[in-house]
Design an enzyme around this catalytic site. Structure first.
Site, PDB file in Angstrom:
ATOM      1  N   GLU A 144      14.163 -12.842   3.135  1.00 17.73           N
ATOM      2  CA  GLU A 144      13.598 -13.524   4.432  1.00 17.73           C
ATOM      3  C   GLU A 144      15.045 -14.354   4.888  1.00 17.73           C
ATOM      4  OE1 GLU A 144      11.165 -13.280   6.244  1.00 17.73           O
ATOM      5  OE2 GLU A 144       9.496 -12.686   4.972  1.00 17.73           O
ATOM      6  N   ARG A 161       0.235 -18.046   1.298  1.00 15.70           N
ATOM      7  CA  ARG A 161       0.173 -18.263   2.630  1.00 15.70           C
ATOM      8  C   ARG A 161      -1.400 -18.963   2.756  1.00 15.70           C
ATOM      9  NH1 ARG A 161       3.042 -15.174   6.563  1.00 15.70           N
ATOM     10  NH2 ARG A 161       4.991 -15.211   5.763  1.00 15.70           N
ATOM     11  N   GLU A 199       0.673 -17.135  10.147  1.00 17.29           N
ATOM     12  CA  GLU A 199      -0.005 -15.986   9.845  1.00 17.29           C
ATOM     13  C   GLU A 199      -0.448 -15.963   8.288  1.00 17.29           C
ATOM     14  OE1 GLU A 199       1.870 -12.132  10.584  1.00 17.29           O
ATOM     15  OE2 GLU A 199       0.639 -11.310   8.912  1.00 17.29           O
ATOM     16  N   ARG A 245       7.106 -19.204   3.192  1.00 14.07           N
ATOM     17  CA  ARG A 245       7.823 -17.867   3.476  1.00 14.07           C
ATOM     18  C   ARG A 245       9.042 -17.739   2.526  1.00 14.07           C
ATOM     19  NH1 ARG A 245       8.276 -14.838   7.825  1.00 14.07           N
ATOM     20  NH2 ARG A 245       7.268 -16.210   8.983  1.00 14.07           N
ATOM     21  N   CYS A 297      -5.692  -1.254   5.831  1.00 15.05           N
ATOM     22  CA  CYS A 297      -5.307  -1.922   4.496  1.00 15.05           C
ATOM     23  C   CYS A 297      -5.228  -3.385   5.225  1.00 15.05           C
ATOM     24  CB  CYS A 297      -3.813  -1.873   4.149  1.00 15.05           C
ATOM     25  SG  CYS A 297      -2.453  -1.894   5.404  1.00 15.05           S
ATOM     26  N   ASP A 330      -4.146 -10.532  13.088  1.00 13.53           N
ATOM     27  CA  ASP A 330      -3.674 -11.133  12.185  1.00 13.53           C
ATOM     28  C   ASP A 330      -4.566 -12.433  12.046  1.00 13.53           C
ATOM     29  OD1 ASP A 330      -1.393 -10.079  11.719  1.00 13.53           O
ATOM     30  OD2 ASP A 330       0.109 -11.246  12.914  1.00 13.53           O
ATOM     31  N   ASN A 382      -3.691 -10.360   7.288  1.00 13.56           N
ATOM     32  CA  ASN A 382      -4.148  -9.341   8.240  1.00 13.56           C
ATOM     33  C   ASN A 382      -4.945  -8.306   7.916  1.00 13.56           C
ATOM     34  OD1 ASN A 382      -2.724  -7.628   6.772  1.00 13.56           O
ATOM     35  ND2 ASN A 382      -0.667  -8.108   7.772  1.00 13.56           N
ATOM     36  N   ARG A 411      10.768  -9.831  -0.003  1.00 17.08           N
ATOM     37  CA  ARG A 411      11.444  -9.602   1.091  1.00 17.08           C
ATOM     38  C   ARG A 411      12.537 -10.526   1.134  1.00 17.08           C
ATOM     39  NH1 ARG A 411       6.622  -8.848   5.445  1.00 17.08           N
ATOM     40  NH2 ARG A 411       5.442  -7.393   4.085  1.00 17.08           N
ATOM     41  N   CYS A 443       0.846  -1.293  -0.124  1.00 16.63           N
ATOM     42  CA  CYS A 443       0.077   0.008   0.117  1.00 16.63           C
ATOM     43  C   CYS A 443       0.807   1.393   0.075  1.00 16.63           C
ATOM     44  CB  CYS A 443      -1.105   0.051   0.856  1.00 16.63           C
ATOM     45  SG  CYS A 443      -0.600  -0.130   2.900  1.00 16.63           S
TER      46      CYS A 443
HETATM   47  P1  ATP Z   1       5.440 -12.885   9.247  1.00 15.94           P
HETATM   48  O1  ATP Z   1       5.522 -12.616  10.828  1.00 15.94           O
HETATM   49  O2  ATP Z   1       5.150 -14.168   9.079  1.00 15.94           O
HETATM   50  O3  ATP Z   1       6.883 -12.688   8.718  1.00 15.94           O
HETATM   51  P2  ATP Z   1       4.718 -10.487   8.700  1.00 15.94           P
HETATM   52  O4  ATP Z   1       4.279  -9.882   9.806  1.00 15.94           O
HETATM   53  O5  ATP Z   1       6.249 -10.105   8.243  1.00 15.94           O
HETATM   54  O6  ATP Z   1       4.714 -11.748   8.475  1.00 15.94           O
HETATM   55  P3  ATP Z   1       3.116  -8.598   7.134  1.00 15.94           P
HETATM   56  O7  ATP Z   1       4.355  -7.670   7.076  1.00 15.94           O
HETATM   57  O8  ATP Z   1       2.251  -8.372   7.986  1.00 15.94           O
HETATM   58  O9  ATP Z   1       3.860  -9.982   7.432  1.00 15.94           O
HETATM   59  O10 ATP Z   1       2.863  -9.029   5.593  1.00 15.94           O
HETATM   60  C1  ATP Z   1       1.487  -9.058   5.376  1.00 15.94           C
HETATM   61  C2  ATP Z   1       1.011 -10.216   4.532  1.00 15.94           C
HETATM   62  O11 ATP Z   1       1.970 -10.512   3.774  1.00 15.94           O
HETATM   63  C3  ATP Z   1       1.156 -11.581   5.487  1.00 15.94           C
HETATM   64  O12 ATP Z   1       0.049 -11.701   6.309  1.00 15.94           O
HETATM   65  C4  ATP Z   1       1.545 -12.766   4.360  1.00 15.94           C
HETATM   66  O13 ATP Z   1       0.294 -12.995   4.027  1.00 15.94           O
HETATM   67  C5  ATP Z   1       2.172 -11.929   3.354  1.00 15.94           C
HETATM   68  N1  ATP Z   1       3.507 -12.364   3.693  1.00 15.94           N
HETATM   69  C6  ATP Z   1       4.606 -11.234   4.314  1.00 15.94           C
HETATM   70  N2  ATP Z   1       5.894 -12.009   4.104  1.00 15.94           N
HETATM   71  C7  ATP Z   1       5.871 -13.194   3.241  1.00 15.94           C
HETATM   72  C8  ATP Z   1       6.760 -14.056   2.753  1.00 15.94           C
HETATM   73  N3  ATP Z   1       7.980 -13.929   3.233  1.00 15.94           N
HETATM   74  N4  ATP Z   1       6.063 -15.060   2.078  1.00 15.94           N
HETATM   75  C9  ATP Z   1       4.765 -15.033   1.703  1.00 15.94           C
HETATM   76  N5  ATP Z   1       3.766 -14.148   2.113  1.00 15.94           N
HETATM   77  C10 ATP Z   1       4.345 -13.135   2.895  1.00 15.94           C
HETATM   78 ZN    ZN Z   2      -0.851  -2.136   3.781  1.00 13.45          ZN
HETATM   79 MG    MG Z   3       7.948 -11.060   8.093  1.00 12.26          MG
END
Ligand code: ATP
Ligand code: ZN
Ligand code: MG
Length: 504
Positions: free
Chosen positions: A339, A470, A435, A348, A463, A417, A438, A337, A307
């Site tokens: 990771e 996921r 998760e 992930r 948002c 979440d 959210n 990202r 967003c």
């Molecule tokens: P986590 O704690 O699992 O790393 P996050 O808090 O980093 O998640 P947010 O930043 O809230 O995740 O991202 C919003 C959404 O984006 C998550 O609910 C998930 O659906 C998706 N998402 C985030 N990181 C990943 C990833 N590395 N792989 C796949 N989907 C992801």
């Molecule tokens: Zn957002």
């Molecule tokens: Mg994360």
């Protein structure tokens, strides 16, 4: 907290004889009136005061000490202004500026803060007291650097106190337990059936026809049950995110370890790149060192959260009341990202697919939109996907600690979440749930950061990020990969899985 600074104010000309009397008066005034303004009665002792001063030639040297109120550097700014109007006007000399010769801040802390901080010459720790020696200029003081250093150190002290516990987790709702009939790691099974294969880049998958059909069925459900029903319009948000956007969205405060950086070439002249292309043609190796010299500093990164890139569309605008609430979504590209070691399966990854829903309005409209979304999500997870899932309110620990979020009220600023049980990870109570999406109500954070207004009243936004990988990970972990065991409604929507590609 204590502030202690010594500054030399420089006048445009030597101070005339007798100026000392005027100066003494100005200092007495500052200590008894100017520095006291706005200070609560009970905290008078904390207000800034000038405790030493002397002059030589065209300089006035002052030492200011304070507690939390009218901090020494703030007192200096006030004093400089007042002095210009009294002494300056009287003797027709201007204040050219000032040097800060010494600036010491003392803060209470349970443990030492052992990092290098910008604008800090030295840090020492003794008897639960942190002593910072600042190296700041006039410009730095005008730019509010000292207060930001204090905030930063306070943040670090709190981090030490609460350790690595980043979020305050609180269960809001959970579904009934569902009968488990699949206990394997779905990614292993997806690989075995060749529904997915590793992409060449880290944390990246190539999704085959069968799983892609599942993704597109999820998308159709989201379209029909959420986006159309609740009146969201599709937009296309950029996926290359420049620093300017992350500065305004707040991500610039901490996103660095997880972003994929993007750089552009220093020139698009083929001649400029000729040595690179020649080297490759001769060796079949990519000359990375050479390339590094020919590209610019990163101008930002790949899409991290979707967003932020929407907001420049609204930036500096006043939204007409008739357009509120604004309800839009984006699904135009991947998110990325880094990771690192955290990569796991399809859930992930470094490259993922997400539908991001964004809504903007007054606080009632924003809360209402969040509630409507939550209802529609519940319908999908309960009635179509038949998942075992739960909702948890997560609050960043510092917000919880500072009472910035009212966790007792039904809905306010904050994030919930959605988590799914993954049977392959073990018992429900013992294992970590996933998760999978959210819903966030962000208050005025984005409108404030991007300077967006309404015709009247305050503006909020929310948002919700729906991660397709996921959703798939949650669904396959609970239901397996065989369509005949999938919940009927969902299986009907999928209708038939494509055959996929056979390898010999
Ligand atoms: P986590 O704690 O699992 O790393 P996050 O808090 O980093 O998640 P947010 O930043 O809230 O995740 O991202 C919003 C959404 O984006 C998550 O609910 C998930 O659906 C998706 N998402 C985030 N990181 C990943 C990833 N590395 N792989 C796949 N989907 C992801
Ligand atoms: Zn957002
Ligand atoms: Mg994360």
């Amino acid at each position: 907290m204590e502030f202690d600074l010594t500054a030399h104010l420089k006048f445009s000309d030597n101070l005339p004889q007798g100026a000392d009397i005027e100066l003494q008066k100005a200092i007495d005034d500052a200590n008894s009136v100017l520095f006291i303004k706005g200070v609560p009665h009970s905290s008078m002792k904390e207000a800034g005061r000038i405790i030493e001063w002397h002059t030589h030639a065209n300089e006035l040297c002052i030492r200011i000490v304070s507690g939390r109120y009218t901090r020494a550097h703030e007192a200096l700014l006030r004093f400089r202004k007042a002095l210009g109007m009294t002494i300056g006007a009287k003797y027709r000399i201007g204040i050219r500026g000032y040097d800060i010769n010494e600036f010491i801040i003392k803060m209470e802390a349970e443990a030492p803060v052992q990092v290098k901080l910008p604008f800090v010459k030295e840090i020492s720790y003794d008897e639960k007291l942190l002593t910072l020696q600042l190296a700041v200029s006039e410009q730095d003081v005008e730019n509010k650097i000292p207060d930001r250093i204090v905030n930063l150190v306070e943040e670090k002290i709190k981090q030490q106190l609460y350790g690595t516990k980043l979020e305050n987790w609180e269960l809001v709702w959970e579904s009934a337990q569902k009968k488990v009939h699949f206990r394997r790691d779905p990614t292993e099974e997806l690989k075995r059936r060749q529904w997915i294969k590793h992409g060449i880049s880290r944390g990246q998958w190539i999704f085959g026809p069968q799983i892609t059909k599942v993704f597109s069925t999820f998308e159709r459900i989201i379209e029909k049950e959420i986006l159309e029903k609740l009146g969201y319009s599709e937009m296309i948000f950029p996926k290359m995110v420049p620093w300017e956007v992350w500065k305004r969205s707040g991500h610039a405060r901490g996103v660095y370890p997880e972003i994929y950086y993007v750089s552009s070439p220093k020139s698009r002249d083929p001649e400029y790149w000729e040595d690179v292309t020649d080297y490759y043609k001769v060796t079949n190796e990519i000359p990375l060192e050479l390339i590094r010299q020919k590209i610019d500093d990163p101008l930002g990164g790949m899409c991290y959260a979707q967003c932020p890139s929407f907001w420049p569309f609204m930036q500096g605008e006043t939204i007409a009341s008739q357009s509120l609430p604004v309800k839009v979504f984006d699904r135009s590209g991947t998110s990325h990202r880094y990771e690192s070691g955290g990569i796991h399966g399809i859930e992930r990854v470094d490259e993922f697919h997400r539908i991001e829903i964004v809504w903007v309005g007054n606080s009632d409209q924003v809360n209402k939109a969040a509630q409507e979304l939550e209802k529609r999500y519940a319908h999908i997870f309960n009635d179509i996907l038949d998942l075992e899932w739960r909702i948890a309110r997560v609050t960043p620990w510092f917000m919880a600690q500072e009472g910035l979020i009212d966790t007792s009220s039904d809905r306010s600023v904050g994030t919930v979440d959605y988590e799914a049980y993954l049977p392959y990870r073990g018992e429900r109570t013992e294992s970590e749930w996933l998760e999978f999406q959210n819903v966030s109500v962000n208050g005025d954070k984005y409108p404030h950061g991007f300077n967006v207004k309404t015709q009247k009243g305050e503006l909020w936004s929310g948002c919700s990020g729906i991660g397709l990988e996921r959703w798939a990970a949650a669904f396959f972990a609970q239901k397996g990969l065989d369509i005949e065991f999938w919940p009927q409604k969902f299986a009907k929507l999928v209708a038939k899985l494509p055959d996929g590609i056979k390898f010999l």
